[in-house]
Design a protein around this motif. Structure first.
Motif, mmCIF file in Angstrom:
data_model
loop_
_atom_site.group_PDB
_atom_site.id
_atom_site.type_symbol
_atom_site.label_atom_id
_atom_site.label_comp_id
_atom_site.label_asym_id
_atom_site.label_seq_id
_atom_site.Cartn_x
_atom_site.Cartn_y
_atom_site.Cartn_z
ATOM 1 N N LYS A 145 35.972 53.678 34.149
ATOM 2 C CA LYS A 145 36.139 53.702 35.511
ATOM 3 C C LYS A 145 35.032 53.480 36.567
ATOM 4 C CE LYS A 145 40.346 56.520 35.385
ATOM 5 N NZ LYS A 145 40.997 57.926 35.485
ATOM 6 N N ASP A 146 33.730 54.091 35.963
ATOM 7 C CA ASP A 146 32.495 54.112 36.464
ATOM 8 C C ASP A 146 32.044 52.727 36.472
ATOM 9 O OD1 ASP A 146 31.414 57.458 35.170
ATOM 10 O OD2 ASP A 146 32.727 56.787 36.978
ATOM 11 N N ARG A 147 32.336 52.079 35.374
ATOM 12 C CA ARG A 147 31.648 50.512 35.110
ATOM 13 C C ARG A 147 32.430 49.716 36.000
ATOM 14 N NH1 ARG A 147 31.340 48.854 29.006
ATOM 15 N NH2 ARG A 147 29.738 50.379 29.253
ATOM 16 N N SER A 148 33.799 49.862 36.276
ATOM 17 C CA SER A 148 34.422 49.012 36.930
ATOM 18 C C SER A 148 34.041 49.266 38.638
ATOM 19 C CB SER A 148 36.215 49.121 36.937
ATOM 20 O OG SER A 148 36.455 50.437 37.515
ATOM 21 N N ALA A 149 33.848 50.574 38.991
ATOM 22 C CA ALA A 149 33.468 50.670 40.312
ATOM 23 C C ALA A 149 32.083 50.079 40.557
ATOM 24 C CB ALA A 149 33.453 52.376 40.442
ATOM 25 N N TRP A 150 31.238 50.032 39.551
ATOM 26 C CA TRP A 150 29.815 49.678 39.582
ATOM 27 C C TRP A 150 30.039 47.900 39.677
ATOM 28 C CZ3 TRP A 150 27.261 46.209 36.015
ATOM 29 C CH2 TRP A 150 26.022 46.014 36.397
ATOM 30 N N ARG A 151 30.800 47.363 39.036
ATOM 31 C CA ARG A 151 30.981 45.964 39.097
ATOM 32 C C ARG A 151 31.530 45.532 40.391
ATOM 33 N NH1 ARG A 151 33.350 44.435 32.958
ATOM 34 N NH2 ARG A 151 31.362 45.035 31.801
ATOM 35 N N SER A 152 32.554 46.124 40.858
ATOM 36 C CA SER A 152 33.034 45.808 42.126
ATOM 37 C C SER A 152 32.069 45.981 43.224
ATOM 38 C CB SER A 152 34.373 46.713 42.333
ATOM 39 O OG SER A 152 33.832 48.034 42.583
ATOM 40 N N SER A 153 31.029 46.974 43.043
ATOM 41 C CA SER A 153 30.047 47.200 43.828
ATOM 42 C C SER A 153 29.256 45.837 44.167
ATOM 43 C CB SER A 153 29.259 48.357 43.848
ATOM 44 O OG SER A 153 28.083 48.485 44.506
ATOM 45 N N ILE A 154 28.593 45.460 42.882
ATOM 46 C CA ILE A 154 27.685 44.378 42.583
ATOM 47 C C ILE A 154 28.531 43.074 43.255
ATOM 48 C CG2 ILE A 154 26.720 43.158 41.013
ATOM 49 C CD1 ILE A 154 25.302 45.649 41.416
ATOM 50 N N ALA A 155 29.595 43.029 42.833
ATOM 51 C CA ALA A 155 30.211 41.547 43.115
ATOM 52 C C ALA A 155 30.439 41.629 44.748
ATOM 53 C CB ALA A 155 31.706 41.647 42.554
ATOM 54 N N PHE A 156 30.791 42.798 45.186
ATOM 55 C CA PHE A 156 30.798 42.864 46.848
ATOM 56 C C PHE A 156 29.584 42.555 47.552
ATOM 57 C CE2 PHE A 156 30.452 44.922 50.818
ATOM 58 C CZ PHE A 156 31.752 44.326 51.587
ATOM 59 N N ARG A 157 28.388 42.959 46.999
ATOM 60 C CA ARG A 157 27.206 42.843 47.595
ATOM 61 C C ARG A 157 26.706 41.361 47.436
ATOM 62 N NH1 ARG A 157 23.223 47.499 45.714
ATOM 63 N NH2 ARG A 157 24.195 46.933 43.706
ATOM 64 N N LEU A 158 27.145 40.639 46.238
ATOM 65 C CA LEU A 158 26.718 39.447 45.864
ATOM 66 C C LEU A 158 27.594 38.567 46.815
ATOM 67 C CD1 LEU A 158 25.235 37.365 44.301
ATOM 68 C CD2 LEU A 158 27.178 37.508 42.576
ATOM 69 N N ALA A 159 28.684 38.740 46.851
ATOM 70 C CA ALA A 159 29.561 38.161 47.929
ATOM 71 C C ALA A 159 29.057 38.038 49.237
ATOM 72 C CB ALA A 159 31.039 38.381 47.823
ATOM 73 N N TRP A 160 28.719 39.088 49.828
ATOM 74 C CA TRP A 160 28.269 39.455 51.302
ATOM 75 C C TRP A 160 27.106 38.669 51.318
ATOM 76 C CZ3 TRP A 160 30.634 40.457 55.454
ATOM 77 C CH2 TRP A 160 29.631 40.825 56.760
ATOM 78 N N ARG A 161 26.060 38.806 50.288
ATOM 79 C CA ARG A 161 24.874 37.943 50.430
ATOM 80 C C ARG A 161 24.977 36.573 50.566
ATOM 81 N NH1 ARG A 161 21.171 41.437 46.561
ATOM 82 N NH2 ARG A 161 20.981 43.647 47.773
ATOM 83 N N ASN A 162 26.117 36.111 49.794
ATOM 84 C CA ASN A 162 26.239 34.764 49.598
ATOM 85 C C ASN A 162 26.890 34.026 50.967
ATOM 86 O OD1 ASN A 162 26.453 32.232 48.613
ATOM 87 N ND2 ASN A 162 28.375 32.387 47.666
#
Length: 90
Positions: A26-43
């Motif tokens: 659960k911790d890992r999936s939350a971390w991945r979604s956070s990173i994915a969101f930040r990457l998408a927002w920056r893009n």
């Protein structure tokens, strides 16, 4: 039944291990979604002109869908008005 790739017998033997793996997952999936969101927002916000063009394009597509829906409803209303005003059993 499988849970995180483990058979049921392994789950019954060590419930603490499974709980630890579940919390880690659960911790890992939350971390991945956070990173994915930040990457998408920056893009998305990297080039404001491209963002504006994309937003305008999506808005225009929605406008076209609404116009088509209005035409469909108008066509159906006009077509059925002949039957409604006929005053006869059809």
């Amino acid at each position: 039944m499988f849970h995180l790739g483990f058979p049921q017998s392994a789950m019954s033997e060590s419930p603490r291990l499974i709980d630890a793996l579940n919390s880690r997952w659960k911790d890992r999936s939350a971390w991945r979604s956070s990173i994915a969101f930040r990457l998408a927002w920056r893009n998305i916000t990297r080039d404001y002109l491209r963002l504006a063009i994309a937003v305008i394009g999506v808005g225009f597509a929605v406008l076209l869908m609404m116009v088509q829906s209005g035409l469909l409803i108008g066509f159906a209303t006009t077509t059925s008005s002949l039957v409604d005003r006929a005053g006869a059993d059809l």
